[in-house]
Write an enzyme that holds these catalytic residues in place. Structure first.
Site, PDB file in Angstrom:
ATOM      1  N   SER A 239       0.812  -1.221   0.000  1.00 35.05           N
ATOM      2  CA  SER A 239       0.000   0.000   0.000  1.00 35.05           C
ATOM      3  C   SER A 239       0.845   1.271   0.000  1.00 35.05           C
ATOM      4  CB  SER A 239      -0.949   0.045   1.202  1.00 35.05           C
ATOM      5  OG  SER A 239      -0.310   0.672   2.295  1.00 35.05           O
ATOM      6  N   VAL A 240       0.157   2.368  -0.258  1.00 38.51           N
ATOM      7  CA  VAL A 240       0.762   3.702  -0.260  1.00 38.51           C
ATOM      8  C   VAL A 240       1.370   4.043   1.107  1.00 38.51           C
ATOM      9  CG1 VAL A 240      -1.403   4.853   0.425  1.00 38.51           C
ATOM     10  CG2 VAL A 240       0.278   6.123  -0.915  1.00 38.51           C
ATOM     11  N   LYS A 241       0.858   3.380   2.156  1.00 40.55           N
ATOM     12  CA  LYS A 241       1.291   3.744   3.502  1.00 40.55           C
ATOM     13  C   LYS A 241       2.732   3.324   3.812  1.00 40.55           C
ATOM     14  CE  LYS A 241      -0.942   5.846   5.665  1.00 40.55           C
ATOM     15  NZ  LYS A 241      -1.649   7.151   5.807  1.00 40.55           N
ATOM     16  N   ASP A 242       3.319   2.469   2.976  1.00 41.42           N
ATOM     17  CA  ASP A 242       4.741   2.148   3.168  1.00 41.42           C
ATOM     18  C   ASP A 242       5.573   3.416   3.149  1.00 41.42           C
ATOM     19  OD1 ASP A 242       3.953  -0.458   3.098  1.00 41.42           O
ATOM     20  OD2 ASP A 242       4.997  -0.998   1.249  1.00 41.42           O
TER      21      ASP A 242
ATOM     22  N   ALA B 272       5.138   5.315   6.407  1.00 39.82           N
ATOM     23  CA  ALA B 272       5.746   4.562   7.512  1.00 39.82           C
ATOM     24  C   ALA B 272       7.256   4.790   7.535  1.00 39.82           C
ATOM     25  CB  ALA B 272       5.419   3.077   7.370  1.00 39.82           C
TER      26      ALA B 272
END
Ligand code: PMP
Length: 485
Positions: A42-45, A48
């Site tokens: 996901s984009v959240k990597d 993070a």
């Protein structure tokens, strides 16, 4: 070909695909940024990695430390991959509304998962945000990533997502469309694209119809991870600091059904298996592109993969149970559906239409079932129940009296006139007492597109009535006998 020393080095650099099928006939090309191809899915990597590096730099995270976060799953996956690789313990607190597959993935990568209820006000000690704050205070060396308010979240997109899109389109992008969860993606990417283009890029938020970011009432919706939902008991609302509203030029408000069905088209017609928030974003991008010409170029961001939602949006049965799917199951499926029963009884005004199904204590809304508000007295409830067919009605959260109709998730239980009268006669309740003292069991629920044989199976022992759901909202109440035998 490159060999990466660590998976962390492979975050970002995702491809852009032209949506040739979904965008067929549109003058402006629509390109999709496939963020589900990130290493953690996901984009959240990106956020993070950015948050962990900033915390190390600022001395908030030290060797042997623990990373804690409230996350719908994707940020947790990114933090777990980055955190474990760099030697930290990771605790992810996940909303119980989130897809179960997401927690399983977190555990697989080595996170400890704590489930917290979503259906409580923000002030409740059990609320997700309060649980993580408590853990961060109790555990020595703990650092709360706090994606909602951490500037390193939008900054990840200023530094990576924005420049990638600018470069990949050779500076031709004119419109950027994305959903707003924490707001990190749209704020960072949007800010960069505006700056580099000298204000030439328009930024559009894709919001679930009832989300409050774009002016909805904050009532529940089915698309996960984007929008702003407000529990009716929450006293003070607050938007995340990661969301910079001045970056967003406008919104497209997308009903759940359009989001879910667009995500399915994306998989079937483009070969891009993405999650529900991608459906919202693409539905919005297509609306935007319809207004544009050949000199424009729309980029839409697909945050995560559809593999985490196989039992929901990619399950026909799930969609039909919640009233999102009405097509027959196959060419030889001619069995009448619940909708046919409603039509025969005079119909209702149509799901998804503003005003449909909205009904308060005492009124039957435009086609919706008669409802009793949870803060009504028993005397008030009795007056309402006299107007309810069969003398039975759902009890709904007091503030859930809205233009978009009652979400199935806001129904607390049922109330029957017979039960109220019995309780009053036996002295177990007083007329000015609360309806919650005589609250009956949950009503069965059936989807408007379910065949009758399947709908009949939804009734448990002692359940005589069911709420009919269209687009996840209660549009009518049917009695078991109306569905045949
Ligand atoms: N879609 C999905 C699937 C997500 O996990 C998130 C992050 N919560 C978003 C969209 C929204 O991204 P952001 O938090 O950057 O606004």
């Amino acid at each position: 070909m490159t060999v990466h020393e660590s998976v962390v080095d492979a975050i970002g650099g995702t491809p852009l695909f032209r949506l040739a099928r979904l965008g067929a006939g549109l003058a402006a090309p629509v390109y999709a940024k496939a963020e589900f191809l990130n290493i953690g899915g996901s984009v959240k990597d990106r956020a993070a990695l950015s948050m962990v590096l900033a915390a190390e730099r600022d001395g908030l995270l030290r060797p042997g430390g623990t990373i804690i976060e409230a996350t719908s799953g994707n940020t947790g996956i990114g933090l777990t991959i980055v955190g474990r690789r760099r030697g930290y313990r990771v605790i992810a607190c996940v909303s119980d509304r989130s897809a179960a597959e997401k927690s399983d993935i977190l555990r697989a990568y080595g996170a400890e998962v704590v489930l917290a209820p979503t259906a409580v006000p923000a002030e409740d000690p059990d609320h997700l945000f309060n649980v993580v704050r408590r853990l961060a205070e109790e555990i020595p060396g703990a650092w709360l990533a706090d994606q909602y308010d951490n500037p390193a979240n939008p900054d990840a997109h200023v530094r990576t997502t924005g420049p990638e899109i600018w470069e990949q389109t050779g500076g031709r992008v004119t419109h950027f469309v994305a959903g707003v969860g924490t707001g990190g993606t749209i704020s960072g990417t949007g800010a960069y694209l505006k700056k580099v283009s000298g204000g030439g890029v328009t930024v559009i938020g894709a919001d679930p119809e009832s989300s409050s970011y774009a002016g909805g009432d904050g009532s529940p919706y089915f698309v996960e991870s984007i929008g702003h939902f407000l529990h009716p008991g929450t006293a003070e609302d607050r938007w995340p600091k990661s969301y910079h509203r001045e970056v967003v030029d406008g919104f497209e408000r997308i009903p759940d059904r359009e989001s879910l069905l667009t995500a399915r088209r994306l998989a079937r017609e483009e070969g891009l298996l993405a999650g529900p928030s991608s459906g919202t974003a693409v539905a919005a991008a297509l609306r935007v592109a319809r207004r544009l010409g050949p000199e424009d170029l729309v980029v839409v961001l697909l945050p995560d993969s559809g593999r985490s939602y196989l039992s929901k949006l990619y399950s026909d049965d799930w969609l039909r149970r919640w009233g999102f799917l009405e097509e027959p199951r196959g060419a030889d499926d001619t069995e009448p559906t619940v909708r046919a029963v409603l039509d025969a009884a005079g119909g209702w005004s149509g799901a998804g239409a503003p005003g449909a199904g909205g009904s308060g204590a005492g009124e039957s809304g435009a086609g919706g079932p008669v409802t009793v508000a949870s803060d009504a007295s028993l005397a008030e409830a009795l007056a309402v129940l006299r107007t309810a067919p069969g003398g039975i009605a759902p009890v709904v959260l007091a503030r859930a009296v809205r233009p978009y109709g009652i979400s199935a998730t806001e129904v607390l239980g049922s109330l029957s006139a017979a039960a109220v009268q019995r309780a009053l006669a036996e002295g177990r309740a007083a007329p000015d007492g609360p309806v919650t003292s005589v609250l009956g069991p949950a009503l069965a629920t059936v989807g408007v597109g379910q065949p009758l044989s399947e709908a009949r199976e939804a009734f448990g022992p002692g359940q005589d009535a069911a709420l009919v759901l269209a687009d996840g909202r209660a549009v009518a109440l049917v009695h078991r006998s109306a569905l045949g035998s």
